[in-house]
Scaffold this motif. Structure first.
Motif, PDB file in Angstrom:
ATOM      1  N   PHE A   1     -16.147  20.717   3.128  1.00 16.14           N
ATOM      2  CA  PHE A   1     -17.446  20.073   2.941  1.00 16.14           C
ATOM      3  C   PHE A   1     -18.378  20.925   2.081  1.00 16.14           C
ATOM      4  O   PHE A   1     -19.208  20.382   1.346  1.00 16.14           O
ATOM      5  N   LEU A   2     -18.237  22.211   2.151  1.00 14.47           N
ATOM      6  CA  LEU A   2     -19.012  23.077   1.270  1.00 14.47           C
ATOM      7  C   LEU A   2     -18.601  22.852  -0.188  1.00 14.47           C
ATOM      8  O   LEU A   2     -19.451  22.787  -1.078  1.00 14.47           O
ATOM      9  N   VAL A   3     -17.315  22.696  -0.426  1.00 11.43           N
ATOM     10  CA  VAL A   3     -16.828  22.383  -1.767  1.00 11.43           C
ATOM     11  C   VAL A   3     -17.404  21.046  -2.222  1.00 11.43           C
ATOM     12  O   VAL A   3     -17.852  20.901  -3.369  1.00 11.43           O
ATOM     13  N   ALA A   4     -17.416  20.071  -1.324  1.00 13.73           N
ATOM     14  CA  ALA A   4     -17.972  18.756  -1.668  1.00 13.73           C
ATOM     15  C   ALA A   4     -19.443  18.886  -2.068  1.00 13.73           C
ATOM     16  O   ALA A   4     -19.890  18.255  -3.032  1.00 13.73           O
ATOM     17  N   TRP A   5     -20.184  19.691  -1.341  1.00 10.93           N
ATOM     18  CA  TRP A   5     -21.597  19.880  -1.656  1.00 10.93           C
ATOM     19  C   TRP A   5     -21.769  20.561  -3.012  1.00 10.93           C
ATOM     20  O   TRP A   5     -22.603  20.172  -3.821  1.00 10.93           O
ATOM     21  N   ARG A   6     -20.960  21.570  -3.254  1.00 11.72           N
ATOM     22  CA  ARG A   6     -21.060  22.312  -4.522  1.00 11.72           C
ATOM     23  C   ARG A   6     -20.607  21.482  -5.713  1.00 11.72           C
ATOM     24  O   ARG A   6     -21.121  21.643  -6.818  1.00 11.72           O
ATOM     25  N   ARG A   7     -19.606  20.651  -5.502  1.00 10.85           N
ATOM     26  CA  ARG A   7     -19.042  19.846  -6.598  1.00 10.85           C
ATOM     27  C   ARG A   7     -19.502  18.395  -6.487  1.00 10.85           C
ATOM     28  O   ARG A   7     -18.744  17.474  -6.734  1.00 10.85           O
ATOM     29  N   TRP A   8     -20.728  18.211  -6.108  1.00 13.30           N
ATOM     30  CA  TRP A   8     -21.275  16.896  -5.823  1.00 13.30           C
ATOM     31  C   TRP A   8     -21.050  15.902  -6.952  1.00 13.30           C
ATOM     32  O   TRP A   8     -20.738  14.737  -6.725  1.00 13.30           O
ATOM     33  N   ASP A   9     -21.200  16.347  -8.192  1.00 11.08           N
ATOM     34  CA  ASP A   9     -21.033  15.443  -9.331  1.00 11.08           C
ATOM     35  C   ASP A   9     -19.595  14.973  -9.496  1.00 11.08           C
ATOM     36  O   ASP A   9     -19.351  13.950 -10.147  1.00 11.08           O
ATOM     37  N   ASP A  10     -18.632  15.681  -8.938  1.00  9.63           N
ATOM     38  CA  ASP A  10     -17.219  15.285  -9.012  1.00  9.63           C
ATOM     39  C   ASP A  10     -16.823  14.315  -7.903  1.00  9.63           C
ATOM     40  O   ASP A  10     -15.759  13.708  -7.964  1.00  9.63           O
ATOM     41  N   LEU A  11     -17.656  14.204  -6.891  1.00  6.53           N
ATOM     42  CA  LEU A  11     -17.347  13.367  -5.727  1.00  6.53           C
ATOM     43  C   LEU A  11     -17.399  11.892  -6.114  1.00  6.53           C
ATOM     44  O   LEU A  11     -18.394  11.428  -6.655  1.00  6.53           O
ATOM     45  N   PRO A  12     -16.329  11.143  -5.850  1.00  2.48           N
ATOM     46  CA  PRO A  12     -16.343   9.705  -6.154  1.00  2.48           C
ATOM     47  C   PRO A  12     -17.444   8.993  -5.365  1.00  2.48           C
ATOM     48  O   PRO A  12     -17.783   9.383  -4.251  1.00  2.48           O
ATOM     49  N   THR A  13     -17.969   7.931  -5.940  1.00  2.00           N
ATOM     50  CA  THR A  13     -19.067   7.213  -5.290  1.00  2.00           C
ATOM     51  C   THR A  13     -18.581   6.198  -4.265  1.00  2.00           C
ATOM     52  O   THR A  13     -19.293   5.900  -3.316  1.00  2.00           O
ATOM     53  N   GLU A  14     -17.401   5.670  -4.435  1.00  2.00           N
ATOM     54  CA  GLU A  14     -16.856   4.707  -3.465  1.00  2.00           C
ATOM     55  C   GLU A  14     -16.376   5.447  -2.230  1.00  2.00           C
ATOM     56  O   GLU A  14     -15.740   6.495  -2.326  1.00  2.00           O
ATOM     57  N   HIS A  15     -16.644   4.862  -1.051  1.00  2.00           N
ATOM     58  CA  HIS A  15     -16.302   5.538   0.212  1.00  2.00           C
ATOM     59  C   HIS A  15     -14.820   5.860   0.337  1.00  2.00           C
ATOM     60  O   HIS A  15     -14.461   6.979   0.701  1.00  2.00           O
ATOM     61  N   GLU A  16     -13.960   4.936   0.048  1.00  2.00           N
ATOM     62  CA  GLU A  16     -12.522   5.197   0.202  1.00  2.00           C
ATOM     63  C   GLU A  16     -12.033   6.244  -0.788  1.00  2.00           C
ATOM     64  O   GLU A  16     -11.185   7.068  -0.455  1.00  2.00           O
ATOM     65  N   ASP A  17     -12.570   6.215  -2.006  1.00  2.00           N
ATOM     66  CA  ASP A  17     -12.205   7.243  -2.990  1.00  2.00           C
ATOM     67  C   ASP A  17     -12.733   8.613  -2.568  1.00  2.00           C
ATOM     68  O   ASP A  17     -12.045   9.626  -2.707  1.00  2.00           O
ATOM     69  N   ALA A  18     -13.954   8.634  -2.036  1.00  2.00           N
ATOM     70  CA  ALA A  18     -14.536   9.897  -1.558  1.00  2.00           C
ATOM     71  C   ALA A  18     -13.731  10.430  -0.379  1.00  2.00           C
ATOM     72  O   ALA A  18     -13.515  11.641  -0.262  1.00  2.00           O
ATOM     73  N   ARG A  19     -13.283   9.540   0.479  1.00  2.00           N
ATOM     74  CA  ARG A  19     -12.464   9.936   1.634  1.00  2.00           C
ATOM     75  C   ARG A  19     -11.166  10.586   1.163  1.00  2.00           C
ATOM     76  O   ARG A  19     -10.791  11.661   1.631  1.00  2.00           O
TER      77      ARG A  19
ATOM     78  N   THR B   1     -28.698  12.257   2.221  1.00  2.00           N
ATOM     79  CA  THR B   1     -28.327  11.043   2.956  1.00  2.00           C
ATOM     80  C   THR B   1     -26.881  10.659   2.655  1.00  2.00           C
ATOM     81  O   THR B   1     -26.109  10.340   3.571  1.00  2.00           O
ATOM     82  N   ARG B   2     -26.508  10.721   1.393  1.00  2.00           N
ATOM     83  CA  ARG B   2     -25.129  10.379   1.015  1.00  2.00           C
ATOM     84  C   ARG B   2     -24.134  11.377   1.604  1.00  2.00           C
ATOM     85  O   ARG B   2     -23.060  11.007   2.081  1.00  2.00           O
ATOM     86  N   PHE B   3     -24.504  12.660   1.590  1.00  2.00           N
ATOM     87  CA  PHE B   3     -23.622  13.684   2.153  1.00  2.00           C
ATOM     88  C   PHE B   3     -23.454  13.465   3.657  1.00  2.00           C
ATOM     89  O   PHE B   3     -22.344  13.557   4.176  1.00  2.00           O
ATOM     90  N   SER B   4     -24.539  13.180   4.343  1.00  2.00           N
ATOM     91  CA  SER B   4     -24.463  12.908   5.782  1.00  2.00           C
ATOM     92  C   SER B   4     -23.561  11.713   6.066  1.00  2.00           C
ATOM     93  O   SER B   4     -22.773  11.731   7.020  1.00  2.00           O
ATOM     94  N   GLY B   5     -23.670  10.691   5.229  1.00  2.00           N
ATOM     95  CA  GLY B   5     -22.808   9.523   5.390  1.00  2.00           C
ATOM     96  C   GLY B   5     -21.344   9.873   5.192  1.00  2.00           C
ATOM     97  O   GLY B   5     -20.477   9.410   5.943  1.00  2.00           O
ATOM     98  N   LEU B   6     -21.070  10.687   4.175  1.00  2.00           N
ATOM     99  CA  LEU B   6     -19.694  11.129   3.932  1.00  2.00           C
ATOM    100  C   LEU B   6     -19.180  11.927   5.116  1.00  2.00           C
ATOM    101  O   LEU B   6     -18.055  11.715   5.587  1.00  2.00           O
ATOM    102  N   TYR B   7     -19.993  12.824   5.618  1.00  2.00           N
ATOM    103  CA  TYR B   7     -19.616  13.661   6.754  1.00  2.00           C
ATOM    104  C   TYR B   7     -19.259  12.784   7.951  1.00  2.00           C
ATOM    105  O   TYR B   7     -18.219  12.967   8.575  1.00  2.00           O
ATOM    106  N   GLU B   8     -20.121  11.843   8.264  1.00  2.00           N
ATOM    107  CA  GLU B   8     -19.870  10.946   9.398  1.00  2.00           C
ATOM    108  C   GLU B   8     -18.631  10.085   9.178  1.00  2.00           C
ATOM    109  O   GLU B   8     -17.892   9.799  10.120  1.00  2.00           O
ATOM    110  N   LEU B   9     -18.399   9.691   7.940  1.00  2.00           N
ATOM    111  CA  LEU B   9     -17.268   8.824   7.613  1.00  2.00           C
ATOM    112  C   LEU B   9     -15.925   9.530   7.760  1.00  2.00           C
ATOM    113  O   LEU B   9     -14.969   8.948   8.272  1.00  2.00           O
ATOM    114  N   VAL B  10     -15.833  10.786   7.325  1.00  2.00           N
ATOM    115  CA  VAL B  10     -14.508  11.406   7.211  1.00  2.00           C
ATOM    116  C   VAL B  10     -14.278  12.656   8.040  1.00  2.00           C
ATOM    117  O   VAL B  10     -13.138  13.108   8.155  1.00  2.00           O
TER     118      VAL B  10
END
Length: 124
Positions: free
Chosen positions: A46-64, A12-21
């Motif tokens: 996006f594949l890198v984001a999925w693989r490195r999920w723990d490194d992805l910032p939790t805030e939307h703007e930071d994740a963007r 769900t979070r990944f889908s939200g990120l995908y839609e956001l950016v």
């Protein structure tokens, strides 16, 4: 928390990120590389984001912002790969006559072996 719930939340979070950016990152990459490679590069990001999920910032703007940085790195990797492919083409072209001679020699040896095999008696 169950594993399936964790996976569902991650999806769900990944889908939200995908839609956001996605659209913004695609435009960013298209502007720098052209349309022929842009979607592949963004999908790689996006594949890198999925693989490195723990490194992805939790805030939307930071994740963007993180996704733009990942996309930039994927573009640089793509450029390096194209340069390596170009260098390989040059090296192959420089040795093409050697390859042709070696291939001809191998074919001749194969033909000689086949002919010799057919000359053998069943007892041999």
């Amino acid at each position: 928390m169950s594993t399936s719930k964790t996976r569902q939340e991650r999806g769900t979070r990944f889908s939200g990120l995908y839609e956001l950016v996605y659209t913004d990152v695609l435009r960013f990459v298209q502007h720098r590389t052209g349309p022929e490679h842009a979607e592949d590069i963004v999908h790689e990001a996006f594949l890198v984001a999925w693989r490195r999920w723990d490194d992805l910032p939790t805030e939307h703007e930071d994740a963007r912002a993180w996704m733009f940085a990942v996309a930039r790195n994927c573009m640089l990797n793509n450029v390096r790969g194209e340069k390596r492919q170009g260098a390989l083409v040059v090296r192959i072209a420089a040795h093409a006559s050697t390859f042709t001679e070696a291939a001809t020699e191998l074919v001749n040896e194969h033909v000689d072996l086949v002919a010799a095999w057919h000359r053998l008696r069943p007892l041999d």
